[in-house]
Scaffold this active site. Structure first.
Site, short mmCIF file in Angstrom:
data_model
loop_
_atom_site.label_atom_id
_atom_site.label_comp_id
_atom_site.label_asym_id
_atom_site.label_seq_id
_atom_site.Cartn_x
_atom_site.Cartn_y
_atom_site.Cartn_z
CG ASP A 53 24.85 4.38 9.60
OD1 ASP A 53 24.16 4.45 10.64
OD2 ASP A 53 25.91 3.73 9.52
CG LEU A 70 10.66 8.93 -6.32
CD1 LEU A 70 11.99 8.85 -7.06
CD2 LEU A 70 10.83 9.84 -5.10
CG HIS A 82 16.45 7.51 15.06
ND1 HIS A 82 17.41 7.09 14.18
CD2 HIS A 82 16.63 6.80 16.19
CE1 HIS A 82 18.16 6.15 14.77
NE2 HIS A 82 17.70 5.97 16.00
C1 IPE Z 1 22.32 0.20 8.62
O1 IPE Z 1 22.85 0.98 9.62
C2 IPE Z 1 20.83 0.13 8.76
C3 IPE Z 1 20.09 1.34 8.46
C4 IPE Z 1 20.59 2.49 8.07
C5 IPE Z 1 18.67 1.23 8.61
P1 IPE Z 1 23.35 0.35 11.01
O2 IPE Z 1 23.77 1.49 11.85
O3 IPE Z 1 22.32 -0.56 11.56
O4 IPE Z 1 24.59 -0.52 10.54
P2 IPE Z 1 25.83 -1.08 11.37
O5 IPE Z 1 25.29 -1.77 12.59
O6 IPE Z 1 26.66 0.12 11.76
O7 IPE Z 1 26.55 -1.97 10.43
C1 IPE Z 2 20.69 5.14 11.12
O1 IPE Z 2 21.28 5.84 12.15
C2 IPE Z 2 19.23 4.87 11.38
C3 IPE Z 2 18.93 3.46 11.71
C4 IPE Z 2 19.77 2.48 11.72
C5 IPE Z 2 17.55 3.16 12.06
P1 IPE Z 2 21.94 5.09 13.39
O2 IPE Z 2 20.93 5.01 14.47
O3 IPE Z 2 22.54 3.81 12.99
O4 IPE Z 2 23.07 6.14 13.79
P2 IPE Z 2 24.52 5.78 14.32
O5 IPE Z 2 25.15 4.89 13.31
O6 IPE Z 2 24.34 5.13 15.65
O7 IPE Z 2 25.19 7.11 14.41
MG MG Z 3 24.38 3.27 12.34
#
Ligand code: IPE
Ligand code: IPE
Ligand code: MG
Length: 243
Positions: free
Chosen positions: A21, A132, A38
């Protein structure tokens, strides 16, 4: 790279799961578009896969796209799908040569057929690798997984009395994979966001404020070393307290 782990092999988690995240905030903090975050995130994934092999982690599960991530703007969703395709195109052969077995957790039905086929052929190509096991949770949701399991249990005509933990687990996407020992969440959020909600019943958690693209092998080693200090009791008490 080349990070050394200061823990004995028996204290190394067998299965590490990561909620990757913070890509968006990483990009925002640099004045870049979210998709740049990303992309940086997938580059980091490469490093963490390598480090997992080096550290002797047997199973690595990564949360790449949740069933709730469809709520994001269409351009971001599309961008994420393309990144996954690119990663498969660019990395598959090398991962295969390194002995990485790819598995998919979640639902493939909702994905575009081109991506679906790529995922299936990557799984097929690497199915005999053993160094792995890399589980990619993509269009994965823990609640969806449990509902899907219950639907299949009912379809198979299993009687109520035969439902138990082991049989339930045999219907999950993670059938045959041990529960995660350690779950890492980057970017500081203190929630599961629907990740492995059944399997994490007794997992240890490591949450760091570091955004995913900056979570390198050094901090990964620190997470594993922190894990090695934990006293996992599974509801019991430490052995030294037994008469
Ligand atoms: C969780 O992160 C999903 C992934 C890392 C793929 P999100 O960014 O979607 O989670 P919330 O919305 O902050 O809970
Ligand atoms: C995690 O990073 C990747 C996915 C959920 C696909 P985020 O896109 O949720 O990044 P933040 O949380 O907005 O910083
Ligand atoms: Mg996120």
């Amino acid at each position: 790279m080349g990070e050394t782990l200061n823990i004995p092999p028996e204290k190394t988690p067998q299965h590490v799961a990561i909620i990757m995240d913070g890509n968006g905030r990483w990009a925002l903090s640099r004045g870049l578009p979210r998709l740049a975050g990303h992309r940086a995130g997938t580059e980091n994934l490469r490093r963490i896969i390598r480090a997992s092999v080096e550290f002797g982690v047997k199973y690595l599960t990564i949360y790449a796209f949740s069933t709730e991530n469809w709520r994001r703007p269409p351009a971001e969703v599309q961008g994420l799908m393309h990144i996954v395709e690119d990663v498969i195109d660019r990395e598959l052969n090398e991962l295969n040569e390194e002995g990485v077995q790819l598995r998919h957790l979640g639902r493939l039905e909702k994905l575009a057929s081109k991506l679906r086929k790529k995922v299936l052929s990557a799984v097929e190509l690497t199915k005999n690798n053993e160094r792995l096991i890399l589980n990619i949770a993509f269009n994965y949701g823990g609640r969806d997984e449990i509902i899907y399991a219950i639907q299949n249990i009912i379809r198979d005509g299993v009687s109520a009395d035969d439902v138990n933990i082991e049989m339930m687990e045999s219907y999950l996407f993670t059938a045959g994979i041990p529960d995660p020992d350690l779950i890492i969440r980057t970017s500081g959020e203190l929630r599961t966001s629907n990740f492995l909600i059944w399997q994490s019943a007794y997992s240890e958690w490591y949450v760091t404020p570091t955004y995913w693209p900056d979570f390198g092998s050094e901090e990964y080693a620190k997470a594993l070393e922190t894990y090695a200090q934990r006293d996992r009791r599974f509801g019991g008490i430490a052995e030294k307290f037994y008469e």
